[in-house]
Design an enzyme around this catalytic site. Sequence first.
Site, PDB file in Angstrom:
ATOM      1  CG  ASP A 180     -14.143 -19.678  77.832  1.00 49.71           C
ATOM      2  OD1 ASP A 180     -15.000 -19.635  78.722  1.00 49.71           O
ATOM      3  OD2 ASP A 180     -13.721 -20.882  77.395  1.00 49.71           O
ATOM      4  CE  LYS A 208     -19.964 -15.031  75.192  1.00 51.78           C
ATOM      5  NZ  LYS A 208     -18.829 -16.182  74.984  1.00 51.78           N
ATOM      6  N   GLY A 245     -19.002 -18.646  81.681  1.00 53.85           N
ATOM      7  CA  GLY A 245     -18.051 -18.254  82.665  1.00 53.85           C
ATOM      8  C   GLY A 245     -17.672 -16.860  82.200  1.00 53.85           C
ATOM      9  CG  HIS A 246     -19.745 -13.728  81.400  1.00 56.74           C
ATOM     10  ND1 HIS A 246     -19.255 -13.865  79.871  1.00 56.74           N
ATOM     11  CD2 HIS A 246     -20.977 -13.756  81.210  1.00 56.74           C
ATOM     12  CE1 HIS A 246     -20.284 -14.028  79.237  1.00 56.74           C
ATOM     13  NE2 HIS A 246     -21.310 -13.533  80.128  1.00 56.74           N
ATOM     14  CD  GLN A 270     -22.593 -21.624  76.609  1.00 56.29           C
ATOM     15  OE1 GLN A 270     -23.744 -21.359  76.158  1.00 56.29           O
ATOM     16  NE2 GLN A 270     -22.213 -21.623  77.856  1.00 56.29           N
TER      17      GLN A 270
HETATM   18  P1  IMP Z   1     -22.251 -28.091  77.914  1.00 60.23           P
HETATM   19  O1  IMP Z   1     -22.582 -26.789  77.609  1.00 60.23           O
HETATM   20  O2  IMP Z   1     -21.650 -28.067  79.262  1.00 60.23           O
HETATM   21  O3  IMP Z   1     -23.047 -29.039  77.622  1.00 60.23           O
HETATM   22  O4  IMP Z   1     -20.855 -28.421  77.235  1.00 60.23           O
HETATM   23  C1  IMP Z   1     -20.753 -28.596  75.702  1.00 60.23           C
HETATM   24  C2  IMP Z   1     -19.669 -28.157  75.550  1.00 60.23           C
HETATM   25  O5  IMP Z   1     -19.584 -26.766  75.316  1.00 60.23           O
HETATM   26  C3  IMP Z   1     -18.063 -28.474  75.995  1.00 60.23           C
HETATM   27  O6  IMP Z   1     -17.104 -28.735  75.185  1.00 60.23           O
HETATM   28  C4  IMP Z   1     -17.941 -27.642  77.023  1.00 60.23           C
HETATM   29  O7  IMP Z   1     -16.480 -27.180  77.410  1.00 60.23           O
HETATM   30  C5  IMP Z   1     -18.227 -26.222  76.089  1.00 60.23           C
HETATM   31  N1  IMP Z   1     -18.725 -24.947  76.869  1.00 60.23           N
HETATM   32  C6  IMP Z   1     -20.070 -24.933  77.741  1.00 60.23           C
HETATM   33  N2  IMP Z   1     -20.108 -23.388  77.819  1.00 60.23           N
HETATM   34  C7  IMP Z   1     -18.592 -22.900  77.533  1.00 60.23           C
HETATM   35  C8  IMP Z   1     -18.316 -21.754  77.819  1.00 60.23           C
HETATM   36  O8  IMP Z   1     -18.919 -20.946  78.446  1.00 60.23           O
HETATM   37  N3  IMP Z   1     -17.132 -21.435  77.283  1.00 60.23           N
HETATM   38  C9  IMP Z   1     -16.467 -22.385  76.424  1.00 60.23           C
HETATM   39  N4  IMP Z   1     -16.777 -23.567  76.427  1.00 60.23           N
HETATM   40  C10 IMP Z   1     -17.952 -23.859  76.878  1.00 60.23           C
END
Ligand code: IMP
Length: 428
Positions: A13, A16, A40-41, A223
Amino acid sequence: MPAIVIVGAQWGDEGKGKATDLLGPHADYVVKYNGGNNAGHTVVIDGETYALHLLPSGILTPGVIPVIGNGVVIDLDVLFHEIDNLNARGIDTSRLLISANAHIIASYNRTIDKVTERFLGKRQIGTTGRGIGPTYADKMTRVGIRIQDLFDPSILRQKVEGALAQKNHLLVKVYNRRAIDPAAVVAELEAHAERVAPMVADTSLLLNQALDAGKTILLEGGQATMLDVDHGTYPFVTSSSACAGGAATGAGIGPGRIGRVVAVAKAYTTRVGAGPFPTELHDDEGERLRAAGHEFGTTTGRPRRCGWFDVPVVRYAARINGVTDIALTKLDVLTGREKVPVCVAYDVGGHRHDELPVSQSDIHHAVPIYENLDGWDADITGARTTADLPKAARHYVETLEEMVGTRISIVGVGPARDAVIQRHPILS
Ligand code: IMP
């Protein structure tokens, strides 16, 4: 210009989408190389806010070819929902290409994501519940379903039956859930085959041909570094290779073709989900950052944990990704403070650590050592050159640059698309 990677330097977040959007008009292709609709962009164009989860943010730039690479996991319902939403707002999505080798998030993997989290109890990861981890697990244990399987009904059926043969035992015997009918899953997936077919391509071949022809490719990481399955705060990470190294694998190009690596770092730090976060603030300052920075998840709406800028984390990201340029975002959120603390090292049990500790337990116990930099009061959202910034804001940027040891080429000063200062050209 060869390929350019855009990667998050912290826990995601970082903004990007905005960096990609800024460089996008100079690119011929924008490729998402990892993750899925856990991302999430948020991109603001002409006052309109677009929240994208699965589609590469290049989808919003006219003329650019957006690509979902083989390293991505795709929820087809979400894909078409996002496409329909953009189309309804007049955005053309017809150029989108999807790798035939990308894996599909089947509905059972969403179920398993949620039940596993519940089962973990206090050890929960805080996943987005979108089925990301179980789908990557299936890929690695070689029971995954790929986009290309949609076009071979017999293979699709065999693969879904094979995957569910194990999972149904787990669901029924361990998680006390009902078994899932393979035929229903096959029908769900097949319902999307016709619509997705024209988008499917050998994207690795196309991207390599494009590079041979001198085209510019942006590789957009979902991520971030600290959520990377190898280099992040494991196990509190996502299940894919978010770092720059993952860009080559997830897009199907050689690492040597990557010319620049741009790390996006917020001027402070945020994180969603569980896991260590040394500079996290549990006081009013944290609340203030959350409110000023609108720090609520684009995907889940969860309030983000907020804290000060952590130099060792961003320096680590610079090292792991081979970063050539930093895009520092949301500097405006820090406006209105007498002092702005910056974490320069950690104290772990009485020992000073200048770099991120390798031991996960040490990261959990790391107490930040802060340096207090001067703050500024003036509104900086209208600044478009470094000279427009108050002296203390300029000093803040220059100090981070020196401490991290990598040039800060872009500074974001507000949510609007043009609210940026370009200190160094990235593309020349
Ligand atoms: P997952 O990707 O849904 O398996 O979640 C694993 C971890 O990555 C969790 O702590 C989520 O909150 C975090 N996470 C996954 N995608 C994002 C993102 O786009 N931004 C911030 N954190 C993320």
